[in-house]
Design an enzyme around this catalytic site. Structure first.
Site, PDB file in Angstrom:
ATOM      1  CG  ASP A  90      21.255  -4.126  44.209  1.00 34.05           C
ATOM      2  OD1 ASP A  90      21.763  -2.999  44.213  1.00 34.05           O
ATOM      3  OD2 ASP A  90      20.226  -4.386  44.869  1.00 34.05           O
ATOM      4  CE  LYS A 130      19.623  -2.476  41.125  1.00 31.99           C
ATOM      5  NZ  LYS A 130      20.784  -1.699  41.599  1.00 31.99           N
TER       6      LYS A 130
HETATM    7  P1  NDP Z   1      24.562  -6.832  50.307  1.00 34.78           P
HETATM    8  O1  NDP Z   1      23.604  -7.903  49.983  1.00 34.78           O
HETATM    9  O2  NDP Z   1      26.003  -7.083  50.157  1.00 34.78           O
HETATM   10  O3  NDP Z   1      24.324  -6.300  51.810  1.00 34.78           O
HETATM   11  C1  NDP Z   1      23.091  -5.830  52.220  1.00 34.78           C
HETATM   12  C2  NDP Z   1      23.173  -5.560  53.716  1.00 34.78           C
HETATM   13  O4  NDP Z   1      21.971  -4.924  54.142  1.00 34.78           O
HETATM   14  C3  NDP Z   1      23.312  -6.809  54.565  1.00 34.78           C
HETATM   15  O5  NDP Z   1      24.040  -6.512  55.727  1.00 34.78           O
HETATM   16  C4  NDP Z   1      21.855  -7.144  54.919  1.00 34.78           C
HETATM   17  O6  NDP Z   1      21.716  -7.884  56.131  1.00 34.78           O
HETATM   18  C5  NDP Z   1      21.291  -5.750  55.082  1.00 34.78           C
HETATM   19  N1  NDP Z   1      19.851  -5.726  54.772  1.00 34.78           N
HETATM   20  C6  NDP Z   1      19.257  -6.116  53.603  1.00 34.78           C
HETATM   21  N2  NDP Z   1      17.920  -5.961  53.679  1.00 34.78           N
HETATM   22  C7  NDP Z   1      17.683  -5.464  54.915  1.00 34.78           C
HETATM   23  C8  NDP Z   1      16.507  -5.079  55.609  1.00 34.78           C
HETATM   24  N3  NDP Z   1      15.305  -5.169  55.020  1.00 34.78           N
HETATM   25  N4  NDP Z   1      16.645  -4.602  56.871  1.00 34.78           N
HETATM   26  C9  NDP Z   1      17.862  -4.488  57.467  1.00 34.78           C
HETATM   27  N5  NDP Z   1      19.000  -4.841  56.856  1.00 34.78           N
HETATM   28  C10 NDP Z   1      18.916  -5.312  55.605  1.00 34.78           C
HETATM   29  O7  NDP Z   1      24.088  -5.573  49.401  1.00 34.78           O
HETATM   30  P2  NDP Z   1      24.933  -4.321  48.950  1.00 34.78           P
HETATM   31  O8  NDP Z   1      25.836  -3.898  50.048  1.00 34.78           O
HETATM   32  O9  NDP Z   1      25.478  -4.581  47.617  1.00 34.78           O
HETATM   33  O10 NDP Z   1      23.771  -3.225  48.745  1.00 34.78           O
HETATM   34  C11 NDP Z   1      23.310  -2.415  49.819  1.00 34.78           C
HETATM   35  C12 NDP Z   1      22.545  -1.241  49.248  1.00 34.78           C
HETATM   36  O11 NDP Z   1      23.399  -0.474  48.396  1.00 34.78           O
HETATM   37  C13 NDP Z   1      21.322  -1.551  48.398  1.00 34.78           C
HETATM   38  O12 NDP Z   1      20.365  -0.530  48.554  1.00 34.78           O
HETATM   39  C14 NDP Z   1      21.878  -1.509  46.987  1.00 34.78           C
HETATM   40  O13 NDP Z   1      20.874  -1.289  46.014  1.00 34.78           O
HETATM   41  C15 NDP Z   1      22.811  -0.326  47.103  1.00 34.78           C
HETATM   42  N6  NDP Z   1      23.867  -0.240  46.110  1.00 34.78           N
HETATM   43  C16 NDP Z   1      24.765  -1.257  45.946  1.00 34.78           C
HETATM   44  C17 NDP Z   1      25.766  -1.149  45.019  1.00 34.78           C
HETATM   45  C18 NDP Z   1      26.838  -2.176  44.905  1.00 34.78           C
HETATM   46  O14 NDP Z   1      27.813  -1.914  44.179  1.00 34.78           O
HETATM   47  N7  NDP Z   1      26.751  -3.319  45.557  1.00 34.78           N
HETATM   48  C19 NDP Z   1      25.840   0.016  44.114  1.00 34.78           C
HETATM   49  C20 NDP Z   1      24.912   1.078  44.431  1.00 34.78           C
HETATM   50  C21 NDP Z   1      23.946   0.911  45.368  1.00 34.78           C
HETATM   51  P3  NDP Z   1      21.856  -9.511  56.121  1.00 34.78           P
HETATM   52  O15 NDP Z   1      23.308  -9.795  55.942  1.00 34.78           O
HETATM   53  O16 NDP Z   1      21.330  -9.935  57.444  1.00 34.78           O
HETATM   54  O17 NDP Z   1      21.026  -9.982  54.970  1.00 34.78           O
END
Ligand code: NDP
Length: 449
Positions: A169, A129
């Site tokens: 991510d 990572k």
């Molecule tokens: P994105 O950046 O696409 O989206 C993240 C989302 O979470 C956004 O809506 C963001 O809000 C919100 N967010 C981020 N930090 C916070 C916080 N501290 N409090 C509240 N809301 C928050 O990321 P992903 O969808 O790719 O990833 C989401 C999760 O899934 C992570 O934990 C990641 O590690 C996990 N994951 C992702 C994979 C992937 O294929 N993308 C694979 C496996 C796991 P805002 O838009 O306002 O920033």
């Protein structure tokens, strides 16, 4: 000489001492060690070879300076990371996160979790990572490009299609992946599948961007099927509105579930009429194209509510999908969900439930899918992207979706194999032990390294 059995407290004390202050890493290891230590004590081959201590030490950690120039000509400095955690079962593989709050602790916990997740996919992928404490919010497209280029200017020497294959991510979507890939290709003068999550035109796989969200819902479907139930008619709440959340919502809607809520870092959107496909398209436009806050939804759908600075967990639902970030759902939230009769919690994000919430879900014996099993669909399709790149071909959308469903079914089965208890499946235990065995066995086979 008889080998001393492992004790959870003693093991965790040692780990905490060796990794001071790294609370997320401690939490991730604790959640796994809790199930693994009794298992290891019954299987002395792992005890004798000290597998758990070896597994809680990364192969290597790379930390580097990333300098770039912003649109106003200021020289900016960020810190880049790559934790190459384990290549016991395949080349290092795991995403890149750009977020201002990340530090070494973040990447160690994520890389550790990745090791179990990648093993569960059944594909030959090790774990890594990385990322940087760079805030992509409010940056111009050119600034994003320059940052990605600067990050890859150092990272390229540590990665390769047989060595380490980064992906996306939080804060790193297809745009960033394409810039990272472009810089790698330019520097190394090779066109290989060294970064996954690329656009389809650049050699990316169909269904990659959908895979984590879809996969989490396929996993939920398998859990419900065990009980003779389905998603149809179930009310669902989702945290986040990024990549994972959007495609979890899309699949829930397709399978007849009702999406009541999504959220972002500013608060929660509650639409009691349900977010249908048309409304979801609008959310995708707000978050992906306009890069605006979710609250903008109300401009077009004023009957919905936006709960500022609130998480979705107090909204009554049948199923909850935390899909935003780590430790976003605590013990109180878990109790609230249970008191509202929530039957299933499926982690789309990595470690979204705090240890307190974990305990509530396990004690109450609701259907609780840990991220390392439920969100493995994304990295699984990344693995298939690697295969397609090596073979220089591209499988169709339908073929990939079928493979994704098969993989999620296999992961679910693995959880049943190792997590079935009296009249109940402990998916956490199933995923922990199920993910551990393959990595541990190869470590035994490869010798003391
Ligand atoms: P994105 O950046 O696409 O989206 C993240 C989302 O979470 C956004 O809506 C963001 O809000 C919100 N967010 C981020 N930090 C916070 C916080 N501290 N409090 C509240 N809301 C928050 O990321 P992903 O969808 O790719 O990833 C989401 C999760 O899934 C992570 O934990 C990641 O590690 C996990 N994951 C992702 C994979 C992937 O294929 N993308 C694979 C496996 C796991 P805002 O838009 O306002 O920033």
């Amino acid at each position: 000489m008889p080998f001393q059995k492992l004790k959870l407290d003693t093991f965790m004390n040692g780990l905490t001492k060796r990794n001071p202050g790294e609370k997320k890493f401690h939490q991730a290891v604790y959640e796994v060690a809790n199930d693994l230590i009794p298992y290891i004590n019954k299987n002395p081959q792992y005890l004798i070879e000290n597998i758990l201590e070896r597994m809680t030490e990364a192969d290597r950690i790379i930390i580097f300076r990333v300098c770039w120039e912003d649109k106003d000509g200021n020289v900016r400095t960020n810190r880049g990371y790559r934790v190459q955690y384990s290549n016991a079962i395949g080349p290092y593989k795991g995403g890149i996160r750009f977020h201002p709050d990340v530090n070494l602790d973040t990447f160690k916990f994520l890389a550790f979790e990745q090791m179990f997740k990648n093993s569960l996919t059944t594909l030959p992928m090790g774990a890594a990572k990385g990322g940087a404490n760079f805030n992509p919010k409010g940056k111009t497209d050119r600034e994003i490009m320059r940052f990605c280029q600067a990050y890859m200017a150092e990272l390229h020497r540590h990665i390769g299609h047989n060595r380490d294959i980064p992906a996306g991510d939080i804060g790193v979507g297809q745009r960033e992946i394409n810039y990272l890939f472009g810089q790698f290709k330019k520097t190394e003068n090779v066109f290989t599948g060294t970064v996954t999550g690329k656009s389809v035109e650049s050699g990316g796989s169909f269904i990659r961007k959908e895979a984590t969200g879809y996969g989490a819902v396929y996993f939920a479907k398998n859990m419900l099927a065990q009980k003779g139930e389905s998603i149809k008619g179930k009310s669902c709440i989702i945290s986040g509105s990024g990549n994972v959340a959007q495609y979890a919502a899309e699949k829930i809607i397709e399978l007849g579930g009702k999406v009541l809520a999504l959220s972002d870092s500013k608060g929660t959107l509650f639409d009691k009429d349900g977010v249908n496909s048309e409304k979801l398209k609008h959310i995708m436009d707000i978050k992906n194209n306009k890069k605006s806050p979710l609250e903008e939804y109300l401009k077009v759908y004023p009957k919905a509510e936006f709960h500022k600075n609130k998480t979705p967990w107090a909204i009554p639902c049948d199923m909850a999908f935390p899909c935003a970030t780590e430790n976003e759902l605590d013990e109180e939230d878990a109790k609230k969900l249970i008191s509202n009769n929530c039957q299933a919690v499926i982690e789309g994000a990595n470690m979204p439930a705090t240890p307190g919430a974990f305990k509530v879900f396990l004690d109450k014996k609701i259907l609780f899918a840990p991220g390392k099993a439920a969100n493995a669909g994304g990295v699984a399709i990344s693995g298939l992207e690697m295969s397609q790149n090596s073979m220089r071909l591209q499988w169709s959308e339908k073929e990939i979706d079928t493979k994704l469903q098969e993989i999620m079914e296999k992961i679910h089965q693995r959880c049943l194999d190792y997590g079935t208890e009296k009249n109940h499946v402990n998916y956490v235990k199933g995923a922990n032990i199920g993910g551990f065995v393959k990595v541990a066995n190869t470590m035994l086979q490869h010798g003391i390294l």
